[in-house]
Write a protein that holds these residues in place. Structure first.
Motif, mmCIF file in Angstrom:
data_model
loop_
_atom_site.group_PDB
_atom_site.id
_atom_site.type_symbol
_atom_site.label_atom_id
_atom_site.label_comp_id
_atom_site.label_asym_id
_atom_site.label_seq_id
_atom_site.Cartn_x
_atom_site.Cartn_y
_atom_site.Cartn_z
ATOM 1 N N PRO A 139 -6.071 12.255 -17.319
ATOM 2 C CA PRO A 139 -5.120 11.151 -17.154
ATOM 3 C C PRO A 139 -3.663 11.585 -17.223
ATOM 4 O O PRO A 139 -2.788 10.839 -16.811
ATOM 5 N N SER A 151 -8.012 7.947 -2.809
ATOM 6 C CA SER A 151 -8.399 6.957 -3.808
ATOM 7 C C SER A 151 -9.453 7.529 -4.748
ATOM 8 O O SER A 151 -9.392 7.315 -5.957
ATOM 9 N N ILE A 152 -10.411 8.286 -4.186
ATOM 10 C CA ILE A 152 -11.426 8.893 -5.050
ATOM 11 C C ILE A 152 -10.753 9.890 -6.001
ATOM 12 O O ILE A 152 -10.994 9.887 -7.212
ATOM 13 N N LEU A 187 -7.771 9.925 -7.028
ATOM 14 C CA LEU A 187 -6.976 9.222 -8.037
ATOM 15 C C LEU A 187 -7.859 8.757 -9.195
ATOM 16 O O LEU A 187 -7.516 8.939 -10.369
ATOM 17 N N ILE A 188 -9.016 8.187 -8.853
ATOM 18 C CA ILE A 188 -9.922 7.718 -9.903
ATOM 19 C C ILE A 188 -10.387 8.899 -10.754
ATOM 20 O O ILE A 188 -10.406 8.828 -11.985
ATOM 21 N N GLU A 208 -8.581 9.769 9.189
ATOM 22 C CA GLU A 208 -9.103 8.472 8.769
ATOM 23 C C GLU A 208 -9.717 8.525 7.374
ATOM 24 O O GLU A 208 -9.907 7.498 6.747
ATOM 25 N N TYR A 209 -10.002 9.737 6.905
ATOM 26 C CA TYR A 209 -10.585 9.831 5.567
ATOM 27 C C TYR A 209 -9.522 10.051 4.495
ATOM 28 O O TYR A 209 -9.823 10.117 3.325
ATOM 29 N N VAL A 219 1.224 9.727 -10.433
ATOM 30 C CA VAL A 219 0.095 9.939 -11.342
ATOM 31 C C VAL A 219 -0.460 11.347 -11.184
ATOM 32 O O VAL A 219 -0.765 12.023 -12.162
ATOM 33 N N VAL A 227 2.922 5.656 -6.165
ATOM 34 C CA VAL A 227 2.358 5.637 -7.516
ATOM 35 C C VAL A 227 1.324 6.756 -7.643
ATOM 36 O O VAL A 227 1.268 7.460 -8.653
ATOM 37 N N MET A 284 -6.948 8.325 3.058
ATOM 38 C CA MET A 284 -6.775 7.407 1.941
ATOM 39 C C MET A 284 -8.051 7.282 1.118
ATOM 40 O O MET A 284 -8.020 7.042 -0.073
ATOM 41 N N LEU A 285 -9.188 7.453 1.794
ATOM 42 C CA LEU A 285 -10.460 7.411 1.078
ATOM 43 C C LEU A 285 -10.505 8.521 0.034
ATOM 44 O O LEU A 285 -10.820 8.308 -1.136
ATOM 45 N N VAL A 338 -7.597 9.999 -13.040
ATOM 46 C CA VAL A 338 -7.362 9.069 -14.145
ATOM 47 C C VAL A 338 -8.473 9.175 -15.188
ATOM 48 O O VAL A 338 -8.226 9.109 -16.389
ATOM 49 N N ILE A 339 -9.716 9.380 -14.727
ATOM 50 C CA ILE A 339 -10.820 9.445 -15.685
ATOM 51 C C ILE A 339 -10.817 10.782 -16.430
ATOM 52 O O ILE A 339 -10.931 10.822 -17.651
ATOM 53 N N PHE A 340 -10.635 11.894 -15.700
ATOM 54 C CA PHE A 340 -10.855 13.187 -16.328
ATOM 55 C C PHE A 340 -9.576 13.885 -16.773
ATOM 56 O O PHE A 340 -9.595 14.708 -17.673
ATOM 57 N N MET A 382 0.821 -1.207 0.000
ATOM 58 C CA MET A 382 0.000 0.000 0.000
ATOM 59 C C MET A 382 0.861 1.266 0.000
ATOM 60 O O MET A 382 0.504 2.281 -0.587
#
Lengths: 304, 350
Positions: free
Chosen positions: B317, B306-307, B309-310, B299-300, B270, B266, B302-303, B313-315, B260
Motif C-alpha cells: 500500500p 486497474s488490476i 492498482l488493486i 485495449e487492455y 498511488v 490518482v 486500463m484493465l 493497494v493490497i500487497f 476517469m
C-alpha cells in the motif's frame, strides 16, 4: 399541465432507479464505511446479462422480464466476488484511503473488462415490458413508466420490511451500528457483510431492468454516471439510512427531470438543459456543506 | 552525524542540478541527431505533463492525505484559459512569431492559466476541505464534474473560441507552441518549486495534519489555512500542466478531462507512493510511456492498470517509494562506496 405531469412521472421513474441503486450504496456504506464505486458498474453487468438472456427467455416462451432472474444471479455473483477478492483483504488492513482507491480501481476494472469483452459500442436490449399507454383525465401515461415506478416502490417496501423485521436485517443494522459489539453478540460479521453486498447487487440488477426498460441500451460506461448520481441521492437522503436513500433517489430523479424540462425557461436561456448534471452535483455540494449527514441523518459529533 | 548532514546539504542541490543539465544535454543531442523523432518528443511531452499532474496531485493526496478525484477539473481550467489567451494574443498580434515571442506568449498564457486554476482551487478548497476522507473525495469529484459541464456549455470555450465560439464543441486551432526543450525546463521548475514547498515549514505542517489533524490544530497550526494552501498550490500546477497540454495537442475536447482521467493521475500517485515526489515522477513517466510502448495491447491498458492498482493497494500500500525520496547524492555515494546509506532523504517510514 399535461407536460408537467409527464415530467413529474419521468422524474419518479428515473428516481426510483436511482433509489434502488442508492440503496446498494447506502447499505454497503452503512456496514463497512466504504463508498463502493463499483456499484454503478453492477448495473452495467445486469444490463449486459439482460442483453444476452432476454432472447433466450423469449425463445423459450417466457415473458422477457423473467430474464431479471439471470441478471440478479450475475450481479450477486459479481458483487460478492468483488467483496471477497478486493475489499476484504484491504478492509482487514484497516486503511480507509486504500479501501477507497480499491473501490475506484474495481470500477475501472469492471468497465474495461466489459469493453474488452463486448466492445465499446452500445448493445440494444430487446423490449422488456409490453404494456400499452394509459390515458387518465386527458394525460397519456406511458405504461413503462408506471410499471417502473410500481416495481421500485414494491422493492423498497420489501427491503424496508426485511431490514426492520427479519433476523438477518437486524444483524445488518447491528453490524452497522457497532461492529465490535455485534461480534460479541454472536453475529457473524463477515457473513452479514457478504449478505449486504448480495442484496445491494441484487437491487442493482432490478434497477438495471428498470433502466433498460426506459433506455434500452447497454454499454461499458453506462454505470458510472448513473452510479455517481445514485450516490448523490444516497448522500442527500443520509448515507447509511435505508429510507433516506429512497427519498434521496426520488428527489434527485425529480430535480433532474424537471431541470431538464424547465431550466432554459426558468433562467431565461442563461442555463440550458445541459446543465442538469451540474445541478445534481451542485445539490451534492450544498448538502455536504450544510448537512453532511443528509436529510434523515443525525449529526454525530466527532470522537477525538 | 551532524557533520555529514551539513556536507550533504551543501552538495545535494549541485549534484541534482548537474544531473538535470546532463539529462537536458542528452535530450538536446538526441533531438539534434534525429534519434528523438517528433513522435517520441510528443511522448516525452506527455510524460512531462503527467509528471507535473502526478506530483501536484501528490501534494493534496500524499502530503495532505486527502484523496482528490477532481484534479482534471483544474487541468481543464488551465488548459482552456491558456488556450484562449494565446488565441486572443494571436488575434491582436501580440508576441507572435517563432522563437522568443512565441515562448513568452506561451509562458504568459500558462502562468495565467495556472493562476486561474489556483483561484478555482481555493474557491473549491475553502468549502470542500471542511470535509475529509470519503466525503472530500466525493465533493472534489462533484466539483470536477461541474467544472466539466460548465466548460462544455460555455460558448467561448468551443469551436474557434472567443467571439467565434460554439458551445458543446471541441476548441480547435490552438497554436501548437509547446516545444520539448521549454516543457522540460518548465517541468524542472515546477517540480523544484513543489519540492521546496513540501520541504518548507508549510510542507511539514501538511504532513503533521496528515498524521493527525486534531492534534496539529491543538499545537497551534491553522489547519484550514494549510489545507486550502496545499489545495491551491496543487491546483496551480495542474493548471500549468493543462496549459502545456493545450498547446501540445492543438485542440481541446472536454472528454480529455473526465473523472476517469483524474483517476489515472490518482493511480500514478498511488503507484509512486503517496508522499514521495520522486515516486510520482517515476510512476508518471513509466505509466505514460508504457501505453506507447505497448500499443498493440492498447485495449487492455486500463484493465491491466486497474488490476495492478488493486494488487499494489493490497500487497504494497505504500507504493513504489512509500514516503521516501530518490536522491541522486545517495546513489552516487553508494556507487562510489562512501557508505552513507543510512542517510535517507525524508525517510519517515510509517
Amino acid at each position: 399541465m399535461a407536460v408537467f405531469v409527464q415530467q413529474l412521472l419521468n422524474g419518479l421513474k428515473i428516481g426510483s432507479v436511482y433509489a434502488l441503486v442508492a440503496l446498494g450504496y447506502t447499505m454497503v456504506y452503512g456496514i463497512i464505511k466504504l463508498i463502493n464505486f463499483a456499484h454503478g458498474d453492477f448495473i452495467m453487468v445486469g444490463a449486459y446479462t439482460l442483453v444476452f438472456t432476454i432472447p433466450l427467455m423469449v425463445a423459450s416462451g417466457m415473458p422477457a422480464w423473467t430474464a431479471v432472474i439471470f441478471a440478479v444471479v450475475a450481479c450477486v455473483a459479481v458483487g460478492v466476488g468483488v467483496e471477497k477478492v478486493a475489499y476484504k483483504p484491504v478492509r482487514e488492513k484497516g486503511n480507509r484511503m486504500s479501501a477507497l482507491i480499491t473501490a475506484v480501481a474495481m470500477s475501472l476494472f469492471l468497465e474495461n473488462l466489459a469493453q474488452v469483452l463486448f466492445g465499446a459500442s452500445p448493445k440494444t436490449v430487446s423490449n422488456i415490458f409490453k404494456i400499452s399507454n394509459i390515458t387518465v383525465g386527458g394525460v397519456t401515461l406511458n405504461g413503462n413508466t408506471i410499471i417502473t415506478i410500481i416495481i421500485g416502490v414494491v422493492v423498497m417496501l420489501v427491503l424496508q420490511a426485511f431490514v426492520q423485521n427479519t433476523k438477518m436485517g437486524r444483524a445488518m443494522r447491528a453490524v452497522s451500528e457497532d461492529r465490535e459489539a455485534s461480534i460479541l453478540a454472536g453475529i457473524k460479521v463477515n457473513q452479514t457483510i457478504t449478505l449486504t453486498f448480495a442484496i445491494g447487487s441484487g437491487l442493482a440488477a432490478i434497477a438495471s431492468l428498470m433502466y433498460c426498460a426506459a433506455y434500452p441500451q447497454a454499454m461499458p460506461t453506462m454505470g458510472s454516471m448513473l452510479g455517481l448520481k445514485a450516490f448523490v441521492a444516497a448522500v442527500l437522503g443520509g448515507i447509511g439510512i435505508v429510507p433516506g436513500a429512497m427519498i434521496g433517489g426520488l428527489v434527485i430523479g425529480l430535480v433532474e427531470s424537471l431541470s431538464k424540462a424547465y431550466l432554459t425557461t426558468l433562467t431565461g436561456g442563461v442555463l440550458t438543459s445541459a446543465f442538469s448534471d451540474a445541478i445534481v452535483f451542485g445539490i451534492l455540494i450544498v448538502v455536504l456543506l450544510i448537512k453532511p449527514a443528509g436529510i434523515l441523518g443525525k449529526d454525530v459529533g466527532e470522537k477525538v | 552525524m551532524i557533520i555529514p548532514n551539513i556536507q550533504r546539504k551543501a552538495k545535494n542541490p549541485l549534484v541534482n542540478l548537474i544531473g538535470i543539465i546532463v539529462a537536458f544535454a542528452v535530450l538536446v543531442i538526441l533531438v539534434r541527431t534525429g534519434v528523438v523523432s517528433t513522435y517520441i518528443s510528443g511522448i516525452l511531452m506527455t510524460i512531462c505533463i503527467s509528471i507535473i499532474m502526478a506530483t501536484s496531485l501528490n501534494i493534496a493526496t500524499g502530503f495532505l492525505g486527502q484523496i482528490a478525484l477532481g484534479h482534471c477539473g483544474f487541468m481543464a481550467i488551465g488548459a482552456y484559459t491558456s488556450a484562449l489567451i494565446t488565441k486572443a494574443m494571436a488575434n491582436s498580434n501580440i508576441l507572435v512569431g517563432a522563437g522568443a515571442p512565441n515562448f513568452f506568449r506561451f509562458l504568459i498564457a500558462i502562468i495565467i492559466g495556472g493562476a486561474l486554476a489556483a483561484i478555482f482551487g481555493m474557491l473549491v478548497g475553502i468549502p470542500a476541505l471542511r470535509l475529509k476522507g470519503d466525503y472530500l473525495a466525493i465533493i472534489t469529484l462533484g466539483f470536477g464534474e461541474i467544472i466539466r459541464v460548465v466548460i462544455q456549455n460555455l460558448k467561448f470555450c468551443g469551436g474557434n473560441g472567443l467571439s467565434q465560439g460554439a458551445a458543446g464543441q471541441a476548441l480547435v486551432g490552438i497554436s501548437r507552441i509547446s516545444n520539448i526543450y521549454v516543457v522540460y525546463w518548465i517541468t524542472v521548475v515546477c517540480v523544484f518549486l513543489m519540492y521546496c514547498f513540501v520541504r518548507s515549514r508549510y510542507g511539514r505542517a501538511l504532513m503533521a495534519i496528515r498524521e493527525d489533524d486534531v492534534s496539529s490544530g491543538a499545537t497551534g497550526l491553522n489547519v484550514t489555512y494549510y489545507k486550502v494552501l496545499a489545495f491551491t498550490f496543487s491546483a496551480f500546477f495542474a493548471g500549468i500542466a493543462g496549459g502545456i497540454f493545450a498547446h501540445y495537442i492543438g485542440s481541446l475536447s472536454i472528454n480529455n478531462f473526465t473523472f476517469m482521467k483524474s483517476v489515472e493521475y490518482v493511480i500514478m500517485v498511488v503507484f509512486g507512493g503517496m508522499g514521495s515526489l520522486t515516486g510520482s515522477i517515476v510512476a508518471g513517466g513509466i505509466l505514460s510511456a508504457l501505453p506507447e510502448a505497448l500499443r498493440r495491447f492498447a485495449e487492455y491498458r486500463m484493465l491491466v492498470y486497474s488490476i495492478a492498482l488493486i494488487v499494489v493497494v493490497i500487497f504494497k500500500p505504500t507504493g513504489l517509494l512509500g514516503t521516501r525520496e530518490f536522491s541522486l547524492t545517495n546513489v552516487l555515494s553508494r556507487f562510489f562506496g562512501k557508505g552513507k546509506a543510512e542517510i535517507k532523504d525524508g525517510g519517515q517510514d510509517e
